[in-house]
Motif scaffolding. Sequence first.
Motif, PDB file in Angstrom:
ATOM      1  N   ASP A 175      71.918 -22.039  51.502  1.00 25.83           N
ATOM      2  CA  ASP A 175      71.656 -20.682  50.719  1.00 25.83           C
ATOM      3  C   ASP A 175      72.425 -19.467  51.209  1.00 25.83           C
ATOM      4  O   ASP A 175      72.599 -18.261  50.874  1.00 25.83           O
ATOM      5  CB  ASP A 175      70.200 -20.158  50.890  1.00 25.83           C
ATOM      6  CG  ASP A 175      69.492 -19.936  52.402  1.00 25.83           C
ATOM      7  OD1 ASP A 175      69.167 -18.874  52.836  1.00 25.83           O
ATOM      8  OD2 ASP A 175      69.730 -20.816  53.245  1.00 25.83           O
ATOM      9  N   GLY A 212      79.829 -15.818  46.126  1.00 22.70           N
ATOM     10  CA  GLY A 212      78.889 -14.926  45.438  1.00 22.70           C
ATOM     11  C   GLY A 212      78.484 -15.587  44.153  1.00 22.70           C
ATOM     12  O   GLY A 212      77.606 -15.311  43.340  1.00 22.70           O
ATOM     13  N   ARG A 217      72.645 -16.982  48.620  1.00 27.33           N
ATOM     14  CA  ARG A 217      71.872 -15.888  48.948  1.00 27.33           C
ATOM     15  C   ARG A 217      72.284 -14.819  49.773  1.00 27.33           C
ATOM     16  O   ARG A 217      72.111 -13.834  50.183  1.00 27.33           O
ATOM     17  CB  ARG A 217      70.355 -16.192  49.182  1.00 27.33           C
ATOM     18  CG  ARG A 217      69.348 -15.338  49.369  1.00 27.33           C
ATOM     19  CD  ARG A 217      67.784 -15.804  49.385  1.00 27.33           C
ATOM     20  NE  ARG A 217      68.008 -16.678  50.759  1.00 27.33           N
ATOM     21  CZ  ARG A 217      67.605 -16.059  51.906  1.00 27.33           C
ATOM     22  NH1 ARG A 217      67.418 -14.745  52.131  1.00 27.33           N
ATOM     23  NH2 ARG A 217      67.717 -16.682  52.973  1.00 27.33           N
ATOM     24  N   ARG A 218      72.999 -15.440  50.841  1.00 26.64           N
ATOM     25  CA  ARG A 218      73.622 -14.690  51.975  1.00 26.64           C
ATOM     26  C   ARG A 218      75.279 -14.909  52.141  1.00 26.64           C
ATOM     27  O   ARG A 218      75.585 -16.085  51.891  1.00 26.64           O
ATOM     28  CB  ARG A 218      73.002 -15.142  53.416  1.00 26.64           C
ATOM     29  CG  ARG A 218      71.309 -14.960  53.323  1.00 26.64           C
ATOM     30  CD  ARG A 218      71.078 -15.648  54.704  1.00 26.64           C
ATOM     31  NE  ARG A 218      69.540 -15.719  54.932  1.00 26.64           N
ATOM     32  CZ  ARG A 218      68.781 -14.811  55.670  1.00 26.64           C
ATOM     33  NH1 ARG A 218      69.487 -14.017  56.503  1.00 26.64           N
ATOM     34  NH2 ARG A 218      67.789 -15.073  55.718  1.00 26.64           N
ATOM     35  N   TYR A 248      77.905  -8.419  43.885  1.00 23.71           N
ATOM     36  CA  TYR A 248      77.022  -9.516  43.782  1.00 23.71           C
ATOM     37  C   TYR A 248      75.653  -8.862  44.569  1.00 23.71           C
ATOM     38  O   TYR A 248      75.456  -9.453  45.603  1.00 23.71           O
ATOM     39  CB  TYR A 248      77.530 -10.582  44.655  1.00 23.71           C
ATOM     40  CG  TYR A 248      78.949 -11.221  44.370  1.00 23.71           C
ATOM     41  CD1 TYR A 248      78.835 -12.043  43.330  1.00 23.71           C
ATOM     42  CD2 TYR A 248      80.102 -10.640  44.720  1.00 23.71           C
ATOM     43  CE1 TYR A 248      80.186 -12.420  42.556  1.00 23.71           C
ATOM     44  CE2 TYR A 248      81.484 -10.950  44.276  1.00 23.71           C
ATOM     45  CZ  TYR A 248      81.391 -11.893  43.062  1.00 23.71           C
ATOM     46  OH  TYR A 248      82.517 -12.124  42.659  1.00 23.71           O
ATOM     47  N   THR A 251      72.894 -10.807  46.380  1.00 20.60           N
ATOM     48  CA  THR A 251      73.214 -11.496  47.780  1.00 20.60           C
ATOM     49  C   THR A 251      73.305 -10.481  48.829  1.00 20.60           C
ATOM     50  O   THR A 251      73.672  -9.402  48.747  1.00 20.60           O
ATOM     51  CB  THR A 251      74.692 -11.989  47.514  1.00 20.60           C
ATOM     52  OG1 THR A 251      74.957 -13.112  46.322  1.00 20.60           O
ATOM     53  CG2 THR A 251      75.165 -12.734  48.731  1.00 20.60           C
TER      54      THR A 251
END
Length: 375
Positions: A175, A212, A217-218, A248, A251
Amino acid sequence: MTFLDIIKDYDPQQVQESIERKTAADVERALATERLRPDDLQALLSPAAAGYLEEMAARAHRLTLRRFGKNILLYAPLYISNLCTNGCRYCGFSASNQVPRRTLTLDEVWTEAKVLYDFGFRHILLVTGESPKAVDNDYLAACIKRIRPLFSSITIEVYPMETEGYRQMVDAGVDGLTVYQETYDRALYKEMHPFGKKRDYNFRLLTPERGGAAGLRRIGLGFLLGLGEFRSEAFFLGLHALHLSRHYWRTQVSVSFPRIRPADGGFQPLNPVSDHDFVQLICALRLLLPDAGLVLSTRESAQLRNNLIPLGITQMSAGSCTAPGGYADKDLSTQQFAIDDDRTPDEVCRLIRASGYEAVWKDWDEAFLDSQKAM
């Protein structure tokens, strides 16, 4: 528009000169601004801002408390291979260095992961050298699937991939992505990377955007402190983080501050960054990026890390080892670089709590995605 389209309009030397020309009045104007612009960031990175460090630190502290509370997320790196085809002059994994090479088997990856799990970690950073033919996407996906049941969040710091490669990683259970540009100065980048795929400045610069687009997510950014001039490098890093945050928005962007450490090859910093400058850099970027995670690794000393906790840091590594297999067998002959803060995870956790903060081992679970879909 990509970040490459934005950065092409800037010259690093001109940016550096612009920063050095900033005055006390520019700094005061920036400190009075609620939402900083790029010009304000230059002021806070300038030599003129050195006299305002206490005020910057106080504001960074208040801002971080409002956004993150008194929480420090703990994570650990898990190195699975030091094979590398790049010639990065500053890195212990460089193909130019005659060092032992090792790639862990799936069973060895599990053993390393279980050590970290038993320490209490639920967030890990999976790290490799850059040898995408020997350590390919399928191997990485297999490693991730093997250890996924142990961890709520897995971030990768590996060779840059195409968007489809990152989608494969997401499907496997990743993630997060960490990728450092090392230096935003194109000429210096070429000098530091004499051979290997990493020599492609543009491809590396656009890596976070491919991540992205793949739905990670990160995304973590950074430059290697000690290569270029830290003031201009930090300015470009700030622009990069702003660009990703705007394009993004699902994110979470984080920023790391990796400082050059002793490693095989004996590379010495070209532009050493003092602790005072390090603090100024962190405070300036916190004021620019109020919602970004700020990450501090064990490259820094225990004393400095203790003192930086209130200034905007939200994530810290602990008990780190930079050698494949190093947690289980304690062999450091394959390490990427020597760490500075060698305290155990438990010791770091106790220090965080003694500082009035909460050490967080887990702040994310895949179940959150299921609950969002159900809404």
